[in-house]
Design an enzyme around this catalytic site. Sequence first.
Site, PDB file in Angstrom:
ATOM      1  N   GLU A   1       0.979  -0.969   0.195  1.00 54.06           N
ATOM      2  CA  GLU A   1       0.261   0.185  -0.353  1.00 54.06           C
ATOM      3  C   GLU A   1       1.041   1.561  -0.253  1.00 54.06           C
ATOM      4  O   GLU A   1       1.695   1.400   0.975  1.00 54.06           O
ATOM      5  CB  GLU A   1      -0.515   0.033   1.249  1.00 54.06           C
ATOM      6  CG  GLU A   1      -1.218   1.091   1.068  1.00 54.06           C
ATOM      7  CD  GLU A   1      -2.316   1.494   2.252  1.00 54.06           C
ATOM      8  OE1 GLU A   1      -2.219   1.238   3.454  1.00 54.06           O
ATOM      9  OE2 GLU A   1      -3.579   1.994   2.239  1.00 54.06           O
ATOM     10  N   PHE A   2       0.573   1.874  -1.122  1.00 50.13           N
ATOM     11  CA  PHE A   2       1.416   2.913  -0.722  1.00 50.13           C
ATOM     12  C   PHE A   2       0.728   4.322  -0.773  1.00 50.13           C
ATOM     13  O   PHE A   2      -0.076   4.792  -0.928  1.00 50.13           O
ATOM     14  CB  PHE A   2       2.050   3.312  -2.415  1.00 50.13           C
ATOM     15  CG  PHE A   2       2.524   4.830  -2.756  1.00 50.13           C
ATOM     16  CD1 PHE A   2       3.060   5.492  -1.794  1.00 50.13           C
ATOM     17  CD2 PHE A   2       2.385   5.388  -4.537  1.00 50.13           C
ATOM     18  CE1 PHE A   2       3.931   6.919  -2.060  1.00 50.13           C
ATOM     19  CE2 PHE A   2       3.121   6.790  -4.511  1.00 50.13           C
ATOM     20  CZ  PHE A   2       3.416   7.646  -3.690  1.00 50.13           C
ATOM     21  N   ARG A   3       0.833   4.544   0.853  1.00 55.95           N
ATOM     22  CA  ARG A   3       0.761   5.690   1.460  1.00 55.95           C
ATOM     23  C   ARG A   3       1.121   7.179   1.186  1.00 55.95           C
ATOM     24  O   ARG A   3       1.672   7.687   1.282  1.00 55.95           O
ATOM     25  CB  ARG A   3       0.326   5.815   3.419  1.00 55.95           C
ATOM     26  CG  ARG A   3      -0.727   4.450   3.383  1.00 55.95           C
ATOM     27  CD  ARG A   3      -1.433   5.113   3.650  1.00 55.95           C
ATOM     28  NE  ARG A   3      -2.000   6.256   4.971  1.00 55.95           N
ATOM     29  CZ  ARG A   3      -1.913   6.307   5.820  1.00 55.95           C
ATOM     30  NH1 ARG A   3      -2.351   4.916   6.886  1.00 55.95           N
ATOM     31  NH2 ARG A   3      -2.060   6.840   6.021  1.00 55.95           N
TER      32      ARG A   3
ATOM     33  N   ARG B   1      -4.591   8.427   2.282  1.00 61.89           N
ATOM     34  CA  ARG B   1      -5.225   8.963   3.424  1.00 61.89           C
ATOM     35  C   ARG B   1      -6.032  10.051   4.115  1.00 61.89           C
ATOM     36  O   ARG B   1      -4.756  10.827   4.537  1.00 61.89           O
ATOM     37  CB  ARG B   1      -4.730   7.734   4.766  1.00 61.89           C
ATOM     38  CG  ARG B   1      -6.044   7.818   5.675  1.00 61.89           C
ATOM     39  CD  ARG B   1      -7.141   6.937   6.043  1.00 61.89           C
ATOM     40  NE  ARG B   1      -6.893   5.539   5.148  1.00 61.89           N
ATOM     41  CZ  ARG B   1      -7.314   5.192   4.032  1.00 61.89           C
ATOM     42  NH1 ARG B   1      -8.345   6.261   2.883  1.00 61.89           N
ATOM     43  NH2 ARG B   1      -6.974   4.336   3.358  1.00 61.89           N
TER      44      ARG B   1
ATOM     45  N   HIS C   1     -12.814   4.971   7.925  1.00 60.85           N
ATOM     46  CA  HIS C   1     -13.155   4.675   8.875  1.00 60.85           C
ATOM     47  C   HIS C   1     -13.605   5.331   9.916  1.00 60.85           C
ATOM     48  O   HIS C   1     -14.304   6.135   9.593  1.00 60.85           O
ATOM     49  CB  HIS C   1     -10.977   4.886   9.419  1.00 60.85           C
ATOM     50  CG  HIS C   1      -9.879   4.404   8.585  1.00 60.85           C
ATOM     51  ND1 HIS C   1     -10.021   4.707   7.408  1.00 60.85           N
ATOM     52  CD2 HIS C   1      -9.151   3.669   9.461  1.00 60.85           C
ATOM     53  CE1 HIS C   1      -8.745   3.836   7.054  1.00 60.85           C
ATOM     54  NE2 HIS C   1      -8.274   3.798   8.339  1.00 60.85           N
TER      55      HIS C   1
ATOM     56  N   LYS D   1     -14.058  -1.417   2.172  1.00 62.26           N
ATOM     57  CA  LYS D   1     -12.654  -1.555   3.168  1.00 62.26           C
ATOM     58  C   LYS D   1     -13.393  -0.887   4.376  1.00 62.26           C
ATOM     59  O   LYS D   1     -13.266   0.410   4.178  1.00 62.26           O
ATOM     60  CB  LYS D   1     -12.119  -0.587   3.256  1.00 62.26           C
ATOM     61  CG  LYS D   1     -10.472  -0.939   4.334  1.00 62.26           C
ATOM     62  CD  LYS D   1      -9.248  -1.030   3.470  1.00 62.26           C
ATOM     63  CE  LYS D   1      -8.812   0.248   3.134  1.00 62.26           C
ATOM     64  NZ  LYS D   1      -7.403   0.650   2.491  1.00 62.26           N
TER      65      LYS D   1
ATOM     66  N   THR E   1       0.486   2.204  10.499  1.00 61.32           N
ATOM     67  CA  THR E   1      -0.909   3.109  10.827  1.00 61.32           C
ATOM     68  C   THR E   1      -1.767   2.838  11.367  1.00 61.32           C
ATOM     69  O   THR E   1      -2.716   3.655  11.308  1.00 61.32           O
ATOM     70  CB  THR E   1      -0.833   2.700   8.840  1.00 61.32           C
ATOM     71  OG1 THR E   1      -0.889   1.744   8.440  1.00 61.32           O
ATOM     72  CG2 THR E   1       0.751   2.475   8.392  1.00 61.32           C
TER      73      THR E   1
ATOM     74  N   GLN F   1      -2.526  -3.460  14.139  1.00 61.85           N
ATOM     75  CA  GLN F   1      -2.111  -3.821  13.421  1.00 61.85           C
ATOM     76  C   GLN F   1      -0.587  -4.804  13.634  1.00 61.85           C
ATOM     77  O   GLN F   1       0.222  -4.383  14.461  1.00 61.85           O
ATOM     78  CB  GLN F   1      -1.603  -2.588  12.696  1.00 61.85           C
ATOM     79  CG  GLN F   1      -1.065  -2.784  11.249  1.00 61.85           C
ATOM     80  CD  GLN F   1      -1.007  -1.864  10.464  1.00 61.85           C
ATOM     81  OE1 GLN F   1       0.049  -1.303  10.267  1.00 61.85           O
ATOM     82  NE2 GLN F   1      -2.110  -0.914   9.397  1.00 61.85           N
TER      83      GLN F   1
HETATM   84  O1  DQA Z   1      -7.247   1.675   5.290  1.00 59.10           O
HETATM   85  C1  DQA Z   1      -6.495   1.379   6.022  1.00 59.10           C
HETATM   86  C2  DQA Z   1      -6.169   0.368   6.940  1.00 59.10           C
HETATM   87  C3  DQA Z   1      -5.388   0.856   8.260  1.00 59.10           C
HETATM   88  O2  DQA Z   1      -5.990   1.794   8.695  1.00 59.10           O
HETATM   89  C4  DQA Z   1      -5.442  -0.403   8.542  1.00 59.10           C
HETATM   90  O3  DQA Z   1      -6.493  -0.336  10.370  1.00 59.10           O
HETATM   91  O4  DQA Z   1      -4.124  -1.556   9.062  1.00 59.10           O
HETATM   92  C5  DQA Z   1      -4.182   0.645   7.438  1.00 59.10           C
HETATM   93  C6  DQA Z   1      -3.810   2.272   6.456  1.00 59.10           C
HETATM   94  O5  DQA Z   1      -2.283   2.260   6.295  1.00 59.10           O
HETATM   95  C7  DQA Z   1      -4.929   1.308   5.172  1.00 59.10           C
HETATM   96  O6  DQA Z   1      -4.871   3.177   4.765  1.00 59.10           O
END
Ligand code: DQA
EC number: 4.2.1.10
Length: 250
Positions: free
Chosen positions: A40-42, A79, A145, A172, A233, A237
């Site tokens: 994932e390129f943030r 994001r 989120h 997601k 992130t 996680q």
């Molecule tokens: O959307 C997500 C999910 C995330 O927020 C996580 O909860 O692991 C991690 C983020 O980098 C990613 O963009």
Amino acid sequence: MIFSNGSDGPAIIVPLVGTTAEVLIDEARAAEAAGADVLEFRADFLLANHPDYDLNSAGREVLRELFKQTRVPILFTIRTRGQGGELDVTPFRYRVLMATVLDLMLQENFPAARVGVDFEYHWDATPELARRAFVLGYTPVVSHHEWADTPDDEVLYVMLDDMLAISGAIPKLAVMARDDSDTQRLLDITRLVTERHGRPVLTIAMGEAGQRSRLEGGAYGSVATFAAAGATTAPGQPSLDELRRHLERD
Ligand SMILES: O=C1C[C@@](O)(C(=O)O)C[C@@H](O)[C@@H]1O
């Protein structure tokens, strides 16, 4: 679809958070070597740290190198701050940035099977952008989120249904779990929605109480899960090593 990893389990996505091109490429190569299925390129980290950053030239170079120096799919994400990211943007700016990314992916002729693009659910422009990504053969991920809590079941269903109404989009949904019952509710709803729609979804319960959703979500139909190869992130996680051990992928 960028999350089909050839195994039964969920795809492992590792976020790249480098704030320079060199660091980012190093992170990408290391994460791929350590077993990431998707990177994932943030891009919000780069954009926020370099106010004059030009996605169309500097960003294009980074993407070229990412696609050249790795073989796995790349999920491009900006994001925004309200969603837990680094970048403050207006709705118009978000739209321009995401449209620019789609244009440059197309111009560069990156293999569509390796291209995923994250679009935040709450922006007005998202349905149209996500549909365009799908038409181009890319994997559009429509993300949201909920940082405060885990909304009640009805709200979770409405959000997932709304995201699924965009053709080809993979929802997601990340929520904050206060206790294990929140986590279990999210997992049960994940199973029900995937069975009902026959479409992939990705769900995450954030925080310590939600951590098992990141390890066990695949058994409920969640198509992918995030792991950190360096800095995390999001709360809860796991590290890439921990996740791979849990999924018996080593
Ligand atoms: O959307 C997500 C999910 C995330 O927020 C996580 O909860 O692991 C991690 C983020 O980098 C990613 O963009």
